[in-house]
Write an enzyme that holds these catalytic residues in place. Structure first.
Site, PDB file in Angstrom:
ATOM      1  N   SER A  27       8.603   8.632  -6.964  1.00 58.45           N
ATOM      2  CA  SER A  27       8.610   8.960  -5.550  1.00 58.45           C
ATOM      3  C   SER A  27       9.613  10.078  -5.265  1.00 58.45           C
ATOM      4  O   SER A  27      10.759  10.020  -5.682  1.00 58.45           O
ATOM      5  CB  SER A  27       8.969   7.717  -4.732  1.00 58.45           C
ATOM      6  OG  SER A  27       9.012   8.013  -3.361  1.00 58.45           O
ATOM      7  N   GLY A  28       9.172  11.098  -4.538  1.00 60.84           N
ATOM      8  CA  GLY A  28      10.029  12.224  -4.214  1.00 60.84           C
ATOM      9  C   GLY A  28       9.928  13.367  -5.190  1.00 60.84           C
ATOM     10  O   GLY A  28      10.595  14.389  -5.016  1.00 60.84           O
ATOM     11  N   THR A  36       2.393  14.549  -3.922  1.00 68.19           N
ATOM     12  CA  THR A  36       1.482  14.819  -2.810  1.00 68.19           C
ATOM     13  C   THR A  36       1.374  16.316  -2.549  1.00 68.19           C
ATOM     14  O   THR A  36       0.275  16.839  -2.326  1.00 68.19           O
ATOM     15  CB  THR A  36       1.966  14.084  -1.546  1.00 68.19           C
ATOM     16  OG1 THR A  36       2.031  12.680  -1.816  1.00 68.19           O
ATOM     17  CG2 THR A  36       1.015  14.320  -0.390  1.00 68.19           C
ATOM     18  N   ASN A  67      12.320   9.726  -0.667  1.00 64.22           N
ATOM     19  CA  ASN A  67      11.377  10.746  -0.210  1.00 64.22           C
ATOM     20  C   ASN A  67      11.091  10.513   1.265  1.00 64.22           C
ATOM     21  O   ASN A  67      10.823   9.388   1.681  1.00 64.22           O
ATOM     22  CB  ASN A  67      10.078  10.659  -1.031  1.00 64.22           C
ATOM     23  CG  ASN A  67       9.118  11.778  -0.710  1.00 64.22           C
ATOM     24  OD1 ASN A  67       9.422  12.662   0.072  1.00 64.22           O
ATOM     25  ND2 ASN A  67       7.943  11.733  -1.316  1.00 64.22           N
ATOM     26  N   SER A  91       6.882   9.757   1.459  1.00 66.15           N
ATOM     27  CA  SER A  91       6.470   9.092   0.216  1.00 66.15           C
ATOM     28  C   SER A  91       5.106   8.444   0.388  1.00 66.15           C
ATOM     29  O   SER A  91       4.860   7.720   1.349  1.00 66.15           O
ATOM     30  CB  SER A  91       7.505   8.030  -0.169  1.00 66.15           C
ATOM     31  OG  SER A  91       7.082   7.325  -1.309  1.00 66.15           O
ATOM     32  N   SER A  92       4.202   8.728  -0.551  1.00 68.84           N
ATOM     33  CA  SER A  92       2.883   8.081  -0.543  1.00 68.84           C
ATOM     34  C   SER A  92       3.055   6.635  -1.001  1.00 68.84           C
ATOM     35  O   SER A  92       3.488   6.387  -2.119  1.00 68.84           O
ATOM     36  CB  SER A  92       1.916   8.811  -1.477  1.00 68.84           C
ATOM     37  OG  SER A  92       1.694  10.121  -1.058  1.00 68.84           O
ATOM     38  N   GLY A 151       4.354   6.945  -9.631  1.00 67.90           N
ATOM     39  CA  GLY A 151       4.852   7.039 -10.992  1.00 67.90           C
ATOM     40  C   GLY A 151       5.540   5.756 -11.425  1.00 67.90           C
ATOM     41  O   GLY A 151       5.628   4.767 -10.688  1.00 67.90           O
ATOM     42  N   GLU A 198       8.168   3.044 -11.961  1.00 67.17           N
ATOM     43  CA  GLU A 198       9.261   2.660 -11.069  1.00 67.17           C
ATOM     44  C   GLU A 198      10.209   1.694 -11.777  1.00 67.17           C
ATOM     45  O   GLU A 198       9.779   0.661 -12.291  1.00 67.17           O
ATOM     46  CB  GLU A 198       8.729   2.021  -9.788  1.00 67.17           C
ATOM     47  CG  GLU A 198       8.140   3.017  -8.812  1.00 67.17           C
ATOM     48  CD  GLU A 198       7.965   2.429  -7.421  1.00 67.17           C
ATOM     49  OE1 GLU A 198       8.256   1.235  -7.247  1.00 67.17           O
ATOM     50  OE2 GLU A 198       7.543   3.165  -6.521  1.00 67.17           O
TER      51      GLU A 198
END
Length: 1107
Positions: A107-108, A112, A157, A160-161, A387, A389
């Protein structure tokens, strides 16, 4: 002349990690840092792109950059995400290979944004046109909608998605986009009810409260103050750099472009508001006589407003929060809910309501952006998924477990496809392939997904097991079954080496993933996997009058109660990952690995430890080793010779022979050891990067010498040019004089030549005419002689064939008589030996004759199921088969009695059933009515004699309909005539033709699901008939009219089948304006028929009597 460039020109650090020397983790990180400091955020590993998030805007995504990378070789320019997107698009367009682009990272890291850049590049380089631009705009505008409902601000992020997205973009044979299909994976719906400190709920909640108008908020019963809603965290409500009000306007505009109707947008916002209201509902305990506590709603104002938004009776929902009904077989039992259970039910309802709304949005977007053409499409898939984690504080739960499982599967397919790609290139280039040692994570995938002993299977087994089921019992089961697995660790397992491991808490287990060891806290695994929503709440939601609720909660239908337990979250995710893996394996993969340089989300900061951690779990070093296992660099012979030809006098400036021979001469002259390279079919393979860098250094030195030589040649050219200019001036003056003298001489010669040419041409023409006449007479004589000769030959051949046939016939007769004599002699000789068998066969034959005569009593009616009993045991199989064959035969005989007219009527009735059964309430009443077709008796009625003469073809249907006026909603009577090629609307009194529309101009027909007779005939845009707009009509014979229209479109080979759209809300084009026709149930004042009223310039409302 185009200047040839290369990845190696002006290279900062190493542009391709495969060429990194020496190769270790420190040099890998240092190379990334060096390029990041110089704003080079993209680096290659072979065909894989590493993307560093710069946390700022860079001028590398301009239209000029798009044109720079368009139709260029992948290694021709410096690393860029556009190079990968162009390579994938050209492979899809030119080689007809389906592509997929896999974007991974934590994330970040910019996943996206990377997917947006890929889609924007493809949209920029593909074709142009009004329809193509509309499709591209819809595909791009689907992103803001999904980001608003699926993204949130997190600690890592700001955008973040919180879901995984896979989009298949479909192209035609030219490479123009036709549409797309979006699949979503594992929305983090727990965020709806609770967010970690410093994080926000999904964007749409804040955007709605910040950007909606006061009137909209009043309708939704909302207030702009975030603090009034329990589901919204206040410590991070406002984020620097995020304008929620502007984002809300962007989302509304995007939904309109994608194709959402205004009523659908309003329905979606109502559900979002309902989720906010749901979070404000609080409960209090109330003691009962039996001593148990029962939950009661404290303040019923929020409950009331929520029920008004969803159209639910307040008492029904209030009871669902206080009681729970348990069904088992034929028994029902109602139990009370305490306060804790009521809060659990409230949060479960909120999470399910929001997640199902998100799934409905994805489905609705797919309906708008899907490809309309039914031909085979080329597909480019873009995967933007969470991704790997790992939370450092050990707070990894069920969500991180299945996210990491998905990444394990992606890593597995990544290594397999990379190795396969390497091996295929070696085989294609005829280079010896050596096996590459690498870590195969299939054992980890099996540990998680094995159907019998996998962790997911055991979790499902625990969830389904009767009795007391807790997270501890699940952990005990893991400790028993997985104790000896080399990648599983637990403090309480039977494996003694972990008993004293104090870094492993008692309520946790640890899995050694390909990216490293991850500690999972077992708390919440069972509840999150169950993801239960009480049936009482589902049924309460199903009773809502809101337009979307029945679609979102179909299991709440009391007529379709399913006592079977719904599939668990883990099972559903495992199945969707399996489908995704199969989909990816059918496409050519392209990889983008996203890395974030720091946790502070600021530019110009590169944290070595953080980047190193990501490089490890992305498996980038493993990827480089796989790519370098054989030869680190490979290049086509043409490119290699073009780049290094100046290093050898034999190849400079131009090599005249085959390019491979030129490369061999070049490398021999440069004294490159033979073990450092290998020759493929079309490429040169270089083993060690040092060899390549040596060639580059020699090339740079040689280019400096060539620059001096070019300067010298230029100065000489400039001097010669000046001299030639002076010489040319003198030549021009002399030329003008010679021209004048020669012109006079030329005119005299020309006149004499024309006289001689005319005499010679006449003599030649006469000779040619005599020759042609002679050749024509010769050809006619030859043709006549050949015709007579061919006739003679044919007659001789005919006589010969007849004589040969007579001889063969005589021989056949004599041979047949001789064979008969031989057979009779043999029969008399062996008759007594075969007499027993003959008698047996005769007996069986008589039994069968008697059996078949007994079957004659069966009737010929297909409805008669009687059949004689079986007389003999050996006829068991034949008796059953004869009954089946006889039934089929008499059914065929029965159908054969039908006339063509009767067959046509039954076929029309069958087609009407396929179109309208269980879709339109008017259909059951039409079943018993025969399709008459000509209700006006147009052939016999003298009143319509003029109209009958105006129609050239046979009239298939003639009926009286009402044409609806958009100005007041009232109907005007019209005569409706239908032929095989067009339909006609005429005045009822005069019979004058008002409109005649060819059926190829008819695009679709729209009707409602209710018992009215309204239907809209929609014409194709751009057709000659579309200038006056579509037709909105009503008829008592609607079922027959639409069935005949659909049947004509189905049987016609020269036009497309007419689409039938059955919906209670559709658009009708009246000249330049589109009007929405909406059907509602309610008793009209004028009787039992449906009534149409104009509500405004954009809406006609049809009231239909309740059944």
């Amino acid at each position: 002349m185009e200047v040839k460039t290369s990845l190696l020109d002006n290279m900062i650090g190493v542009g391709d990690m495969v060429l990194l020397e020496p190769l270790n983790e420190d040099s890998f990180i240092e190379n990334l840092r060096n390029r990041f400091d110089h704003n080079e955020i993209y680096t290659y590993i072979g065909s894989v792109v590493i993307s560093m998030n710069p946390y700022r805007s860079l001028p590398i995504y301009t239209p000029q950059k798009v044109e720079e990378y368009r139709n260029r070789n992948f290694y021709e320019l410096s690393p860029h995400i556009y190079a990968l997107a162009d390579e994938a698009y050209r492979s899809l367009r030119d080689q007809d290979k389906d592509q997929c682009i896999l974007i991974t990272g934590e994330s970040g890291a910019g996943k996206t944004e990377a997917s947006k850049l890929v889609m924007s590049y493809v949209a920029a380089v593909c074709g142009k046109g009004q329809e193509v631009n509309k499709v591209k705009e819809q595909l791009l505008q689907s992103n803001p909608v999904l980001e608003a409902f699926g993204n949130a601000k997190t600690m890592r992020n700001d955008n973040s998605s919180r879901f995984g997205k896979y989009m298949d973009i479909e192209f035609d044979f030219k490479g123009d986009p036709l549409g797309g299909v979006i699949s979503n994976y594992l929305l983090e719906k727990s965020r709806v009810c609770k967010q970690p400190r410093g994080e926000r709920n999904f964007h749409i909640f804040y955007q709605l409260l910040s950007g909606a108008s006061d009137d909209t908020l009043m309708k939704l019963k909302l207030d702009r103050d975030f603090s009034k809603y329990n589901y919204l965290s206040l410590d991070s409500a406002n984020v620097n750099g995020l304008d929620d009000a502007a984002s809300f306007r962007t989302v509304r505009n995007a939904m309109q472009i994608v194709g959402f109707m205004e009523a659908e947008v309003q329905s979606v916002l109502e559900l979002v508001a309902a989720v906010l209201k749901l979070g404000n509902i609080e409960f209090k305990p109330e003691s009962r006589i039996n001593g148990f506590d029962e939950s009661r709603v404290k303040d019923k104002n929020d409950l009331k407003e929520m029920c008004e938004l969803l159209g639910i009776e307040q008492s029904v929902l209030e009871r669902a929060f206080s009681y729970r009904t348990v069904e088992a077989k034929m028994e029902k039992m109602s139990t009370t809910l305490n306060v804790a259970q009521a809060y659990y039910a409230r949060d479960a309802l909120a999470k399910n309501l929001y997640s199902r709304l998100f799934s409905w949005l994805v489905t609705r977007i797919n309906e708008s952006i899907k490809a309309q053409a039914k031909t085979r499409h080329k597909v480019m898939g873009v995967l933007d998924i969470y991704g790997f984690e790992i939370f450092e504080d050990g707070d990894n739960s069920f969500e991180q477990f299945i996210i990491n499982y998905c990444n394990e599967k992606l890593q597995q397919i990544f290594i397999e496809l990379t190795l396969r790609e390497e091996q295929e290139e070696y085989i294609r280039e005829d280079i010896e392939w050596t096996n590459i040692e690498y870590f195969n994570n299939a054992v980890i995938c099996d540990l998680i997904e094995n159907n019998q002993n996998g962790i997911l299977a055991m979790l499902d087994e625990e969830c389904l097991r009767p009795g007391t089921v807790t997270d501890d019992t699940f952990l005990d089961k893991l400790n028993t079954i997985c104790a000896e697995h080399q990648h599983f660790e637990s403090r309480l397992s039977k494996n003694s080496k972990f008993l004293t491991d104090h870094s492993l808490p008692h309520s946790c287990f640890r899995i050694q993933h390909y990216a490293g060891k991850v500690l999972y806290r077992v708390e919440g695994f069972v509840d999150k996997n169950n993801d239960l929503l009480y049936r009482d709440l589902s049924q309460a939601m199903y009773k809502a009058t809101h337009s979307l609720m029945r679609q979102l909660f179909p299991e709440g239908n009391p007529a379709k109660v399913n006592l079977k337990r719904p599939p668990t979250a883990g099972f559903q995710f495992k199945a969707s990952v399996g489908v995704l893996m199969k989909n990816l394996q059918t496409k050519n993969p392209n990889y983008i690995r996203c890395i974030k340089p720091n946790d502070k989300k600021v530019a110009h900061i590169f944290t070595d430890s953080l980047v190193c951690h990501q490089v490890r779990y992305l498996g980038l070093m493993e990827n480089v080793r796989v790519r370098r296992a054989g030869y680190a660099f490979r290049q086509p012979y043409e490119s290699c010779l073009e780049r290094y030809k100046m290093l050898c006098k034999k190849t400079w400036p131009q090599w005249r022979g085959p390019t491979r021979d030129g490369v061999e001469v070049l490398l021999t002259d440069c004294s490159v050891p033979s073990e450092e390279f290998a020759y493929g079919r079309s490429k040169i393979f270089i083993r060690n990067p040092r060899t390549l860098f040596t060639l580059e250094e020699r090339r740079r030195a040689c280019l400096e010498d060539l620059a001096t030589l070019i300067q010298k040649i230029y100065r000489g050219w400039k001097s010669r040019t000046h001299f030639l200019l002076l010489k040319k001036s003198q030549v021009v003056v002399a030329a003008w004089y010679r021209r004048y003298a020669q012109q006079n001489k030329y005119q005299k010669i020309k006149s004499a030549t024309l006289v001689m040419q005319s005499f010679i041409r006449g003599w030649k023409a006469r000779n040619i005419l005599r020759q042609l006449k002679y050749e024509k007479r010769c050809k006619e004589a030859v043709t006549t002689i050949a015709a007579y000769w061919h006739g003679t030959q044919a007659r001789r051949e005919l006589r010969r064939l007849k004589e040969e046939a007579r001889r063969k016939h005589a021989v056949a007769i004599i041979w047949a008589y001789w064979l008969g004599l031989q057979v009779r002699r043999e029969y008399r000789k062996f008759f007594r030996a075969n007499a027993g068998k003959k008698i047996y066969d005769f007996t069986i034959q008589r039994i069968m004759q008697k059996y078949f005569l007994g079957l004659k009593t069966t009737t010929m009616s297909p409805m008669d199921n009687t059949w004689p009993t079986q007389p003999y045991g050996f006829l068991e199989g034949a008796h059953t088969e004869l009954r089946r064959i006889f039934h089929l035969w008499r059914c065929k005989k029965y159908r054969g009695q039908f006339t063509e007219e009767k067959k046509s009527v039954y076929e029309e009735k069958l087609e009407a059933s396929e179109i309208f059964k269980d879709k339109k309430a008017l259909y059951p009443s039409s079943v018993s009515q025969p399709f008459k077709g000509d209700y006006l008796e147009i052939q016999k009625n003298p009143k319509y004699q003029k109209l009958n003469g105006a129609v050239d073809e046979k009239v298939l249907l003639a009926d009286l309909v009402n044409k609806i006026n958009r100005a007041n909603g009232k109907g005007s009577p019209r005569l409706f005539l239908l032929t095989k090629s067009n339909f006609v609307l005429a005045d009822q009194k005069t019979g004058q033709v008002k409109a005649s529309v060819p059926l190829p101009d008819l695009a679709s027909v729209s009707v409602s699901t209710q018992s009215d007779g309204f239907f809209a005939l929609k014409l194709k845009e751009g057709s000659a008939s579309a200038s006056k707009g579509d037709f909105l009509l009503s008829s008592d014979h609607l079922i027959e009219i639409i069935t005949k229209l659909h049947r004509i479109g189905t049987t016609a080979a020269d036009r497309d089948q007419i689409n039938i759209d059955i919906s209670d809300e559709f658009l009708v084009q009246f000249k330049q304006d589109k009007v929405c026709v909406k059907f509602i149930q309610g008793g009209p004042k004028n009787g039992n028929s449906a009534a149409c009223k104009r509500k405004n310039n954009r809406l006609l409302e049809v009231s239909v009597p309740s059944p």
